[in-house]
Design a protein around this motif. Structure first.
Motif, PDB file in Angstrom:
ATOM      1  N   LEU A  60       0.829  -1.201   0.000  1.00  0.00           N
ATOM      2  CA  LEU A  60       0.000   0.000   0.000  1.00  0.00           C
ATOM      3  C   LEU A  60       0.864   1.251   0.000  1.00  0.00           C
ATOM      4  N   PRO A  61       0.394   2.336  -0.604  1.00  0.00           N
ATOM      5  CA  PRO A  61      -0.862   2.440  -1.342  1.00  0.00           C
ATOM      6  C   PRO A  61      -0.784   1.709  -2.679  1.00  0.00           C
ATOM      7  N   THR A  62      -1.939   1.304  -3.193  1.00  0.00           N
ATOM      8  CA  THR A  62      -1.996   0.582  -4.454  1.00  0.00           C
ATOM      9  C   THR A  62      -3.155   1.089  -5.287  1.00  0.00           C
ATOM     10  N   VAL A  63      -3.060   0.903  -6.576  1.00  0.00           N
ATOM     11  CA  VAL A  63      -4.160   1.148  -7.512  1.00  0.00           C
ATOM     12  C   VAL A  63      -4.727  -0.216  -7.873  1.00  0.00           C
ATOM     13  N   PRO A  64      -5.943  -0.572  -7.421  1.00  0.00           N
ATOM     14  CA  PRO A  64      -6.486  -1.906  -7.707  1.00  0.00           C
ATOM     15  C   PRO A  64      -6.817  -2.073  -9.191  1.00  0.00           C
ATOM     16  N   GLY A  65      -7.273  -3.269  -9.520  1.00  0.00           N
ATOM     17  CA  GLY A  65      -7.779  -3.530 -10.860  1.00  0.00           C
ATOM     18  C   GLY A  65      -6.813  -4.313 -11.716  1.00  0.00           C
ATOM     19  N   ARG A  66      -7.319  -5.388 -12.353  1.00  0.00           N
ATOM     20  CA  ARG A  66      -6.438  -6.293 -13.102  1.00  0.00           C
ATOM     21  C   ARG A  66      -6.914  -6.552 -14.530  1.00  0.00           C
ATOM     22  N   GLU A  67      -7.884  -5.788 -15.026  1.00  0.00           N
ATOM     23  CA  GLU A  67      -8.378  -5.964 -16.392  1.00  0.00           C
ATOM     24  C   GLU A  67      -8.588  -4.584 -17.005  1.00  0.00           C
ATOM     25  N   VAL A  68      -7.982  -4.334 -18.169  1.00  0.00           N
ATOM     26  CA  VAL A  68      -8.120  -3.020 -18.795  1.00  0.00           C
ATOM     27  C   VAL A  68      -8.291  -3.164 -20.298  1.00  0.00           C
ATOM     28  N   ALA A  69      -8.955  -2.156 -20.873  1.00  0.00           N
ATOM     29  CA  ALA A  69      -9.039  -2.026 -22.324  1.00  0.00           C
ATOM     30  C   ALA A  69      -8.900  -0.558 -22.670  1.00  0.00           C
ATOM     31  N   GLY A  70      -8.292  -0.291 -23.803  1.00  0.00           N
ATOM     32  CA  GLY A  70      -8.092   1.092 -24.231  1.00  0.00           C
ATOM     33  C   GLY A  70      -7.156   1.144 -25.420  1.00  0.00           C
ATOM     34  N   THR A  71      -6.383   2.205 -25.515  1.00  0.00           N
ATOM     35  CA  THR A  71      -5.495   2.424 -26.651  1.00  0.00           C
ATOM     36  C   THR A  71      -4.054   2.540 -26.176  1.00  0.00           C
ATOM     37  N   VAL A  72      -3.153   1.839 -26.838  1.00  0.00           N
ATOM     38  CA  VAL A  72      -1.735   1.914 -26.489  1.00  0.00           C
ATOM     39  C   VAL A  72      -1.217   3.310 -26.835  1.00  0.00           C
ATOM     40  N   ASP A  73      -0.681   4.019 -25.819  1.00  0.00           N
ATOM     41  CA  ASP A  73      -0.208   5.389 -26.069  1.00  0.00           C
ATOM     42  C   ASP A  73       1.285   5.575 -25.822  1.00  0.00           C
ATOM     43  N   ALA A  74       1.963   4.538 -25.325  1.00  0.00           N
ATOM     44  CA  ALA A  74       3.407   4.633 -25.114  1.00  0.00           C
ATOM     45  C   ALA A  74       3.994   3.228 -25.078  1.00  0.00           C
ATOM     46  N   LEU A  75       5.256   3.119 -25.550  1.00  0.00           N
ATOM     47  CA  LEU A  75       5.926   1.826 -25.634  1.00  0.00           C
ATOM     48  C   LEU A  75       7.218   1.849 -24.830  1.00  0.00           C
ATOM     49  N   GLY A  76       7.506   0.723 -24.182  1.00  0.00           N
ATOM     50  CA  GLY A  76       8.806   0.544 -23.562  1.00  0.00           C
ATOM     51  C   GLY A  76       9.803  -0.009 -24.564  1.00  0.00           C
ATOM     52  N   LYS A  86      -2.985   1.147 -31.160  1.00  0.00           N
ATOM     53  CA  LYS A  86      -3.973   0.079 -31.327  1.00  0.00           C
ATOM     54  C   LYS A  86      -4.926   0.012 -30.136  1.00  0.00           C
ATOM     55  N   ALA A  87      -6.167  -0.377 -30.429  1.00  0.00           N
ATOM     56  CA  ALA A  87      -7.152  -0.654 -29.385  1.00  0.00           C
ATOM     57  C   ALA A  87      -6.900  -2.052 -28.851  1.00  0.00           C
ATOM     58  N   VAL A  88      -6.654  -2.156 -27.539  1.00  0.00           N
ATOM     59  CA  VAL A  88      -6.226  -3.421 -26.949  1.00  0.00           C
ATOM     60  C   VAL A  88      -6.993  -3.711 -25.664  1.00  0.00           C
ATOM     61  N   VAL A  89      -6.905  -4.968 -25.269  1.00  0.00           N
ATOM     62  CA  VAL A  89      -7.434  -5.402 -23.984  1.00  0.00           C
ATOM     63  C   VAL A  89      -6.404  -6.334 -23.368  1.00  0.00           C
ATOM     64  N   ALA A  90      -6.296  -6.312 -22.045  1.00  0.00           N
ATOM     65  CA  ALA A  90      -5.319  -7.159 -21.365  1.00  0.00           C
ATOM     66  C   ALA A  90      -5.779  -7.477 -19.957  1.00  0.00           C
ATOM     67  N   HIS A  91      -5.489  -8.687 -19.535  1.00  0.00           N
ATOM     68  CA  HIS A  91      -5.609  -9.065 -18.128  1.00  0.00           C
ATOM     69  C   HIS A  91      -4.233  -8.870 -17.518  1.00  0.00           C
ATOM     70  N   LEU A  92      -4.144  -8.095 -16.453  1.00  0.00           N
ATOM     71  CA  LEU A  92      -2.857  -7.722 -15.883  1.00  0.00           C
ATOM     72  C   LEU A  92      -2.256  -8.803 -14.993  1.00  0.00           C
ATOM     73  N   GLY A  93      -2.972  -9.916 -14.802  1.00  0.00           N
ATOM     74  CA  GLY A  93      -2.460 -10.980 -13.956  1.00  0.00           C
ATOM     75  C   GLY A  93      -2.482 -10.576 -12.500  1.00  0.00           C
ATOM     76  N   PHE A  94      -1.408 -10.848 -11.774  1.00  0.00           N
ATOM     77  CA  PHE A  94      -1.347 -10.514 -10.355  1.00  0.00           C
ATOM     78  C   PHE A  94      -1.000  -9.043 -10.126  1.00  0.00           C
ATOM     79  N   ALA A  95      -0.598  -8.340 -11.175  1.00  0.00           N
ATOM     80  CA  ALA A  95      -0.207  -6.941 -11.006  1.00  0.00           C
ATOM     81  C   ALA A  95      -1.438  -6.046 -10.917  1.00  0.00           C
ATOM     82  N   PRO A  96      -1.469  -5.125  -9.948  1.00  0.00           N
ATOM     83  CA  PRO A  96      -2.592  -4.180  -9.886  1.00  0.00           C
ATOM     84  C   PRO A  96      -2.367  -3.031 -10.862  1.00  0.00           C
ATOM     85  N   GLY A  97      -3.260  -2.052 -10.850  1.00  0.00           N
ATOM     86  CA  GLY A  97      -3.062  -0.852 -11.651  1.00  0.00           C
ATOM     87  C   GLY A  97      -4.155  -0.505 -12.618  1.00  0.00           C
TER      88      GLY A  97
END
Length: 326
Positions: A60-76, A86-97
């Motif tokens: 803590l503190p943490t940002v909950p939530g493990r499923e997101v959809a939207g548009t990729v706006d930055a790349l590592g 691209k319009a994408v969807v992802a399950h974040l697994g055990f990572a929150p955010g």
């Protein structure tokens, strides 16, 4: 960006809408401008400080939530540049955010959203959809099958009703209250019954005219599970994937020797197959939705109202998949 943060484990009111720094994707990661974030019953348990099936509670503190959809706006570093925009969807697994305007995840977790789905529907299928299809693997459904589905107005239940109908089964959907039973009927169930009515088992037996149920898809447990198992005939199967009626903290699945089978976890993954069984199920779920064979039900809340979404989910006042929209 704005995000929902949890500074102390406890009630839904502990989820606060705050301004925080934008996340930055690391090597092999992307950042997603979130259009929809999934809310799961497990999120409510984690918020209260219950570890559940995760390896450990988040710091803590943490940002909950493990499923997101939207548009990729930055790349590592090292990420295929074709993902950008691209319009994408992802399950974040055990990572929150996920409860945020921006979220970071591994590029390997991404799926491109089929053009027929909006972000909220895609979020529903990446989590709830993969679970529903994982559960359905255990049921050999056909025109002679009679499927009883408690919580048929919920996210998983809605999809199981559709799946069973597509297979030709007779479907009995159970839900709490007239509004939810109306939704179950509209979703295609042959019979929709209010399980808060003490006489509901008799209504089911009268409708079936002596035919026994062949399979129960049970995510509820408690007295509802006991009554549905009593509807099964010889060889009938009680497929257990939750026990919300017993409470997520102290609940125990209602199990009957030789009849009940717990279908989440390793058994589900083994049936899914492939080098990444969860991804296999995600791909199937998105394909079924894109083809129009499965249509998820979605209940939307503004991101800032995450606490209200948690309260509604825990008091069973939601229908379908609960989704936050920034």
């Amino acid at each position: 960006m704005h995000a929902i943060r949890l500074h102390a484990f406890g009630p839904a009111e502990n989820l606060t809408y705050e301004q925080v720094e934008d996340p930055v994707p690391g090597p092999g990661q992307v950042r997603v401008a979130v259009a929809a974030a999934g809310v799961h019953l497990l999120d409510t348990a984690l918020r209260e400080g219950m570890q559940g099936p995760l390896p450990e509670l988040p710091a803590l503190p943490t940002v909950p939530g493990r499923e997101v959809a939207g548009t990729v706006d930055a790349l590592g570093d090292g990420v295929d540049p074709s993902w950008l925009g691209k319009a994408v969807v992802a399950h974040l697994g055990f990572a929150p955010g996920g409860y945020a305007e921006l979220a970071v995840t591994d590029a390997a977790r991404l799926h491109e959203i089929p053009g027929t789905l909006d972000p909220a529907q895609a979020v529903a299928m990446i989590g709830t959809g993969r679970t529903a299809l994982g559960i359905a693997q255990f049921a050999d459904l056909g025109p002679g099958s009679v499927a009883v589905i408690p919580a048929a107005a919920g996210g998983v239940g809605t999809l199981l009703v559709q799946y069973a109908k597509n297979a030709g089964a007779t479907v009995v959907g159970l839900a709490g209250g007239p509004d939810k039973t109306a939704r179950v009927e509209a979703n295609g169930a042959d019979l929709a019954v209010d399980y808060t009515d003490p006489g509901w088992p008799g209504k089911v037996r009268a409708f079936l005219g002596g035919r026994p149920a062949t399979v129960v898809f049970d995510g509820v447990g408690g007295d509802v599970a006991r009554e549905t198992v009593a509807l099964l005939g010889p060889g009938g199967r009680h497929l257990v994937f939750g026990w919300s009626a017993e409470g997520i903290r102290d609940g125990k699945a209602y199990l009957v020797d030789g009849v009940s089978e717990q279908v989440l976890g390793p058994a589900m993954l083994a049936r899914a197959g492939g080098p990444d069984p969860l991804r296999t199920l995600e791909l199937r779920a998105l394909a079924e939705a894109a083809a129009g064979r499965l249509t998820p039900a979605v209940q939307r809340f503004p991101l800032a109202e995450a606490a209200a979404a948690h309260r509604a989910l825990q008091t069973r006042r939601t229908t379908g998949k609960v989704v936050l929209e920034p």
